[in-house]
Design an enzyme around this catalytic site. Structure first.
Site, PDB file in Angstrom:
ATOM      1  N   TRP A 198       0.860  -1.174   0.000  1.00 24.43           N
ATOM      2  CA  TRP A 198       0.000   0.000   0.000  1.00 24.43           C
ATOM      3  C   TRP A 198       0.908   1.240   0.000  1.00 24.43           C
ATOM      4  O   TRP A 198       1.931   1.268   0.694  1.00 24.43           O
ATOM      5  CB  TRP A 198      -0.891   0.006   1.264  1.00 24.43           C
ATOM      6  CG  TRP A 198      -1.628   1.298   1.402  1.00 24.43           C
ATOM      7  CD1 TRP A 198      -2.712   1.703   0.690  1.00 24.43           C
ATOM      8  CD2 TRP A 198      -1.296   2.372   2.286  1.00 24.43           C
ATOM      9  NE1 TRP A 198      -3.080   2.971   1.060  1.00 24.43           N
ATOM     10  CE2 TRP A 198      -2.232   3.413   2.048  1.00 24.43           C
ATOM     11  CE3 TRP A 198      -0.309   2.571   3.249  1.00 24.43           C
ATOM     12  CZ2 TRP A 198      -2.208   4.616   2.736  1.00 24.43           C
ATOM     13  CZ3 TRP A 198      -0.285   3.778   3.934  1.00 24.43           C
ATOM     14  CH2 TRP A 198      -1.234   4.785   3.681  1.00 24.43           C
ATOM     15  N   ASP A 365     -15.661  12.675  -1.881  1.00 26.68           N
ATOM     16  CA  ASP A 365     -15.106  11.355  -1.562  1.00 26.68           C
ATOM     17  C   ASP A 365     -15.869  10.733  -0.398  1.00 26.68           C
ATOM     18  O   ASP A 365     -16.982  11.158  -0.046  1.00 26.68           O
ATOM     19  CB  ASP A 365     -13.593  11.492  -1.289  1.00 26.68           C
ATOM     20  CG  ASP A 365     -12.802  10.249  -1.666  1.00 26.68           C
ATOM     21  OD1 ASP A 365     -12.817   9.288  -0.877  1.00 26.68           O
ATOM     22  OD2 ASP A 365     -12.176  10.225  -2.739  1.00 26.68           O
ATOM     23  N   ASP A 366     -15.274   9.751   0.219  1.00 23.69           N
ATOM     24  CA  ASP A 366     -15.858   8.955   1.306  1.00 23.69           C
ATOM     25  C   ASP A 366     -16.433   9.842   2.421  1.00 23.69           C
ATOM     26  O   ASP A 366     -15.818  10.844   2.801  1.00 23.69           O
ATOM     27  CB  ASP A 366     -14.709   8.095   1.870  1.00 23.69           C
ATOM     28  CG  ASP A 366     -15.196   6.991   2.759  1.00 23.69           C
ATOM     29  OD1 ASP A 366     -16.405   6.935   3.016  1.00 23.69           O
ATOM     30  OD2 ASP A 366     -14.353   6.186   3.184  1.00 23.69           O
ATOM     31  N   ARG A 442     -10.208  -2.754   8.076  1.00 28.35           N
ATOM     32  CA  ARG A 442     -10.757  -1.385   8.060  1.00 28.35           C
ATOM     33  C   ARG A 442     -12.186  -1.387   8.625  1.00 28.35           C
ATOM     34  O   ARG A 442     -13.064  -0.714   8.125  1.00 28.35           O
ATOM     35  CB  ARG A 442     -10.748  -0.813   6.648  1.00 28.35           C
ATOM     36  CG  ARG A 442     -10.529   0.698   6.622  1.00 28.35           C
ATOM     37  CD  ARG A 442     -10.835   1.299   5.264  1.00 28.35           C
ATOM     38  NE  ARG A 442     -10.337   2.661   5.171  1.00 28.35           N
ATOM     39  CZ  ARG A 442     -10.880   3.609   4.425  1.00 28.35           C
ATOM     40  NH1 ARG A 442     -11.930   3.362   3.691  1.00 28.35           N
ATOM     41  NH2 ARG A 442     -10.370   4.815   4.386  1.00 28.35           N
ATOM     42  N   TRP A 476     -14.999   4.330  -7.911  1.00 28.41           N
ATOM     43  CA  TRP A 476     -15.447   3.037  -7.353  1.00 28.41           C
ATOM     44  C   TRP A 476     -14.279   2.455  -6.569  1.00 28.41           C
ATOM     45  O   TRP A 476     -13.304   2.016  -7.148  1.00 28.41           O
ATOM     46  CB  TRP A 476     -15.857   2.127  -8.505  1.00 28.41           C
ATOM     47  CG  TRP A 476     -16.314   0.749  -8.141  1.00 28.41           C
ATOM     48  CD1 TRP A 476     -15.680  -0.162  -7.345  1.00 28.41           C
ATOM     49  CD2 TRP A 476     -17.515   0.100  -8.593  1.00 28.41           C
ATOM     50  NE1 TRP A 476     -16.400  -1.319  -7.282  1.00 28.41           N
ATOM     51  CE2 TRP A 476     -17.531  -1.191  -8.034  1.00 28.41           C
ATOM     52  CE3 TRP A 476     -18.574   0.473  -9.433  1.00 28.41           C
ATOM     53  CZ2 TRP A 476     -18.549  -2.110  -8.282  1.00 28.41           C
ATOM     54  CZ3 TRP A 476     -19.587  -0.447  -9.683  1.00 28.41           C
ATOM     55  CH2 TRP A 476     -19.578  -1.715  -9.108  1.00 28.41           C
ATOM     56  N   ASP A 477     -14.412   2.461  -5.262  1.00 27.13           N
ATOM     57  CA  ASP A 477     -13.299   2.086  -4.381  1.00 27.13           C
ATOM     58  C   ASP A 477     -13.497   0.674  -3.834  1.00 27.13           C
ATOM     59  O   ASP A 477     -14.612   0.127  -3.847  1.00 27.13           O
ATOM     60  CB  ASP A 477     -13.269   3.116  -3.229  1.00 27.13           C
ATOM     61  CG  ASP A 477     -11.903   3.221  -2.553  1.00 27.13           C
ATOM     62  OD1 ASP A 477     -11.030   2.389  -2.830  1.00 27.13           O
ATOM     63  OD2 ASP A 477     -11.732   4.153  -1.731  1.00 27.13           O
ATOM     64  N   MET A 478     -12.446   0.071  -3.322  1.00 26.96           N
ATOM     65  CA  MET A 478     -12.508  -1.262  -2.690  1.00 26.96           C
ATOM     66  C   MET A 478     -11.361  -1.305  -1.687  1.00 26.96           C
ATOM     67  O   MET A 478     -10.206  -1.373  -2.077  1.00 26.96           O
ATOM     68  CB  MET A 478     -12.303  -2.308  -3.786  1.00 26.96           C
ATOM     69  CG  MET A 478     -12.536  -3.726  -3.362  1.00 26.96           C
ATOM     70  SD  MET A 478     -11.055  -4.717  -3.462  1.00 26.96           S
ATOM     71  CE  MET A 478     -11.706  -6.335  -3.164  1.00 26.96           C
ATOM     72  N   ASN A 479     -11.713  -1.209  -0.395  1.00 21.47           N
ATOM     73  CA  ASN A 479     -10.666  -0.938   0.591  1.00 21.47           C
ATOM     74  C   ASN A 479     -10.226  -2.099   1.465  1.00 21.47           C
ATOM     75  O   ASN A 479      -9.586  -1.883   2.484  1.00 21.47           O
ATOM     76  CB  ASN A 479     -11.110   0.215   1.492  1.00 21.47           C
ATOM     77  CG  ASN A 479     -10.900   1.545   0.809  1.00 21.47           C
ATOM     78  OD1 ASN A 479      -9.777   1.899   0.462  1.00 21.47           O
ATOM     79  ND2 ASN A 479     -11.963   2.270   0.581  1.00 21.47           N
ATOM     80  N   ASP A 547      -2.491   5.783  -3.095  1.00 18.42           N
ATOM     81  CA  ASP A 547      -2.824   6.809  -2.107  1.00 18.42           C
ATOM     82  C   ASP A 547      -1.623   7.697  -1.832  1.00 18.42           C
ATOM     83  O   ASP A 547      -1.745   8.737  -1.177  1.00 18.42           O
ATOM     84  CB  ASP A 547      -3.278   6.150  -0.793  1.00 18.42           C
ATOM     85  CG  ASP A 547      -4.744   5.748  -0.873  1.00 18.42           C
ATOM     86  OD1 ASP A 547      -5.446   6.230  -1.776  1.00 18.42           O
ATOM     87  OD2 ASP A 547      -5.178   4.935  -0.035  1.00 18.42           O
TER      88      ASP A 547
HETATM   89  C1  DGJ Z   1      -8.936   4.787  -0.518  1.00 21.87           C
HETATM   90  C2  DGJ Z   1      -8.738   5.667  -1.697  1.00 21.87           C
HETATM   91  O1  DGJ Z   1      -7.571   5.327  -2.363  1.00 21.87           O
HETATM   92  C3  DGJ Z   1      -8.704   7.119  -1.240  1.00 21.87           C
HETATM   93  O2  DGJ Z   1      -8.443   7.950  -2.322  1.00 21.87           O
HETATM   94  C4  DGJ Z   1     -10.009   7.444  -0.581  1.00 21.87           C
HETATM   95  O3  DGJ Z   1     -11.038   7.407  -1.517  1.00 21.87           O
HETATM   96  C5  DGJ Z   1     -10.273   6.491   0.560  1.00 21.87           C
HETATM   97  N1  DGJ Z   1     -10.168   5.127   0.159  1.00 21.87           N
HETATM   98  C6  DGJ Z   1     -11.640   6.735   1.149  1.00 21.87           C
HETATM   99  O4  DGJ Z   1     -11.972   5.813   2.099  1.00 21.87           O
END
Ligand code: DGJ
Length: 728
Positions: A198, A365-366, A442, A476-479, A547
């Site tokens: 990351w 954003d989020d 998370r 469209w995110d995936m964390n 990020d």
């Molecule tokens: C991870 C993304 O890479 C960031 O840019 C941001 O959108 C965060 N998630 C938000 O939780």
């Protein structure tokens, strides 16, 4: 004709403008790999199958069949019958045994390229691509395997995929299905991969090949921050301009393996496909399994040619979005500006200030939904938080549009927070192993996208928000990665299908999204760059790279990414300093020059940054407009690399017609007592004269390409400059 079949020799020849790939069939019907390399004019070379030397083929000496199988250069190795190198296909039959042996049956050559059902894949017109399908059969299992090769002649690209059909009566279980294999003799190869973590994704890694297996892989349910579905074997002396390169890249976003194996006979087997861990597929009577596509290229002119082959191919034959060559909006995203602490007023303040400097889109954003004030709640509850977005989303969007900016929004549709109404009412929608508390990451779980009603719910959440207001862009995110891989929906026998079914679910949802909202600009993202892969590129023309927005860290990340992906796909923004991740302070101008090599934008609180930085934004936006077309469409050349222990980094983009070149130079660390640095450029007209913009100086193309351009020595770290050469 790109594909030819020579009946006497029993050889298929696949030609692109600069390469040839040859496949031969033995008397028994084994399908062997003859050659991949420089374009040949006439040769068929089937002696390279070495069927005339010991251990001979089984038809000649049946008792040596295992010795034969264990060294035969095969196109698609199967497990359980005597080839002890890595297999690509393992099939378990009803008796519980694994064994499969494929023999040639028939072939089909056609213009164009069939679609891969449910999967992202490259495409082309009947003029651009020809496809060879080799049909083979295992008579004992009654299993038909189609090995497909699509030849993109102008791009020096061949793509491969595998389709498996159960034509018999017994229930079969596919325990491993890789998509491609190349067997060849070793040439003192080195192996190149992209690795990282990351905030430091896709760093280039290179090392010599040794006996045994070397691999990169992901078993995380995403292509991952750590390793990348790419593998190249390069001859030892390979540089940007010289040396041989054999490269494979996987059009898939989930678990993968990319492996090279050096065997006892100095043969190399290169394979790529879905990782066998957590994979199986039950294949009942008449059922078909389609494996994803691998993109292959060969270059005898080093890594630069490989890079440009991939770039042109992805731009023209993988990215479907109408935006691939269109102007992208210069956006400002509020993530690093506010994190979760924002409301409509704050966003409108940012929008007003951004407009003054020519920024074109605000991305929220989020944190705008449910009761999400931190990352520990509300995923799945996609209703606007009216305590933050006080007059509702349509009103906010309207106000932003009145200010003169387009509006974009963030989603994380694949996830569910334990603290959410969705989880409280549908615990069984989370991926989990019954009886075991699922591991949180998370503070969230992953939705079980193998369930149709979950996909429907998640999709409708996005669609209804998009229908509620004129929103132009979705991030469209995936964390998190997948763990506790179990589904309360799938039966016992099908649990091993979950990882792949999950990916098929993501693809189905993204397909639906871009079909229902054809004008939407979609940017994929996964906790930074954990799902930056060709699979995602099929749906979104840009992907968030990392990020980490520190200009110096970005040099490595963007160099590795740009080795395979066009600059127009790399999400790159200017953020504030000290950088939130590494704490480094770099000049605003340097941050701008680095972000220009991607989809340019801002990720900072424009209402708070210093006047000195703020003054530069207008000019940076103008630079972006000026160079965007060149950067999107031009040829990329890597000139020097901070990653290979140089104190500086440099790259250029040359217009395909040689009319202009943009050179970016970043001095990472100043060198004491230094002279000017010579950089040799590429892609110019040798005899044309080029003026260096902003000066009275001009150079001949051949001068810049052979003698080089002098970058003056200067003091100071993290400094950068752009040089624009225009043909007179
Ligand atoms: C991870 C993304 O890479 C960031 O840019 C941001 O959108 C965060 N998630 C938000 O939780």
């Amino acid at each position: 004709m790109a594909i030819q079949y020579n009946k006497e020799q029993n050889v298929f020849r696949l030609d692109t403008k600069g390469t040839t790939y040859m496949i031969g069939v033995t008397k028994e019907g084994y399908i062997g790999h003859i050659y991949y390399g420089k374009r040949l004019q006439k040769a068929y070379g089937n002696y390279l199958l070495r069927t005339e030397e010991p251990p001979f083929t089984p038809a000649v000496r049946k008792r040596e069949k295992s010795a034969f199988l264990d060294c035969f250069p095969t196109e698609y190795p199967t497990g359980g019958i005597g080839d002890y190198r890595e297999s690509c296909l393992d099939v378990r039959d009803e008796s519980g045994s694994i064994g499969c042996e494929l023999f040639f049956q028939d072939y089909k050559i056609q213009k164009g390229k069939p679609r891969l059902v449910g999967l992202p894949a490259s495409f082309g017109t009947e003029e651009e691509v020809e496809t060879l399908e080799i049909l083979c059969k295992d008579a004992v299992l009654d299993l038909q395997v189609t090995i497909s090769y699509s030849v993109f002649e102008a791009n020096d690209i061949i793509t491969r995929n595998i389709k498996i059909e159960n034509t018999g009566k017994q229930k079969l279980r596919l325990e491993k299905v890789y998509s491609a294999c190349i067997d060849m003799d070793n040439r003192n190869f080195e192996m190149m991969t992209l690795t990282g973590s990351w905030a430091r994704e896709r760093h280039i890694q290179r090392g010599s090949l040794h006996y045994g297996k070397q691999l990169v892989s992901s078993i995380k349910g995403a292509s991952s921050h750590q390793e990348h579905p790419f593998l190249a074997l390069v001859t030892g002396n390979t540089t940007q301009e010289t040396g041989e390169v054999f490269a494979m890249h996987f059009v898939y976003s989930g678990n993968f393996i990319a492996q090279a194996e050096l065997s006892q006979f100095d043969q190399v087997r290169m394979v790529m496909g879905i990782h066998e861990r957590d994979f199986c597929w039950n294949l009942g009577q008449g059922e078909i399994f389609q494996a994803p596509e691998v993109v292959m290229t060969y270059s005898m002119q080093g890594l630069g040619t490989m890079t440009r082959n991939f770039h042109d191919f992805y731009r023209n034959h993988l990215i479907r979005s109408q935006y691939k060559y269109k102007k992208r909006p210069v956006l400002i995203n509020n993530w690093e500006a506010t994190y979760f602490d924002f409301n409509s007023e704050k966003l409108l303040d940012i929008a007003r200030e951004a407009k003054k400097d020519g920024i074109e889109m605000l991305v929220m954003d989020d944190g705008w939904f449910g009761k999400r004030n931190w990352d520990d709640s509300s995923l799945g509850d996609w209703t606007v938080n009216e305590e933050k977005i006080t007059s509702g989303l349509p009103d906010l969007v309207e106000k932003v549009k009145e200010i003169g900016l387009d509006f974009g929004i963030w989603f994380e549709p694949e996830m569910i927070s334990p603290d959410s109404n969705l989880y409280r009412s549908h615990k069984d929608w989370a991926i989990q192993i019954p009886g075991r508390e699922a591991t949180q990451s998370r503070e969230q779980y992953v939705l079980d996208l193998s369930r149709p009603e979950v996909r429907e719910y998640a999709y409708q959440c996005i669609a209804s928000i998009l229908h509620s207001a004129p929103i132009s862009y979705v991030k469209w995110d995936m964390n998190r990665q997948l763990s506790d891989v179990g589904s309360t929906y799938l039966d016992k026998e099908s649990q091993g299908e979950l990882m792949h079914r999950y990916m098929l679910g993501v693809y189905e949802m993204q397909e639906r999204l871009i079909t229902e909202f054809p004008d939407l600009l979609l940017e994929n993202c996964a906790g930074g760059g954990a799902r930056f892969d060709p699979g995602m590129l099929y749906y979104s023309p840009q992907i968030w790279c990392s990020d980490n927005t520190d200009a110096i860290e970005r040099l490595r990340i963007q160099e590795g990414t740009a080795m395979l992906y066009p600059l127009s796909t790399m999400g790159a923004h200017i953020s504030d300093c000290p950088n939130h991740i590494v704490g480094r302070t770099t000049e605003f101008a340097t941050r701008g020059h680095v972000a220009l090599a991607g989809t340019f934008g801002y990720e900072l609180d424009i209402t708070k940054i210093s006047a000195q930085d703020r003054e530069q934004i207008k000019g940076q936006v103008e630079l972006c407009h000026k160079y965007q077309e060149l950067i999107q469409k031009g040829d990329y050349y890597r000139i020097a690399s901070w990653d290979s222990y140089k104190p500086f980094d440099a790259w250029e983009v040359a217009a395909k017609d040689g009319s202009e070149v943009l050179l970016t130079y970043v001095q990472v660390l100043a060198v004491p007592n230094a002279h000017s640095t010579v950089l040799r450029l590429h892609g110019l007209d040798a005899l044309a004269e080029y003026s260096l913009e902003g000066t009275e100086i001009s150079y001949l193309g051949e001068e810049l390409m052979n003698c080089g351009f002098l970058i003056p020595a200067q003091p100071g770290d993290f400094k950068s400059s752009l040089y624009h050469f225009i043909r007179k």
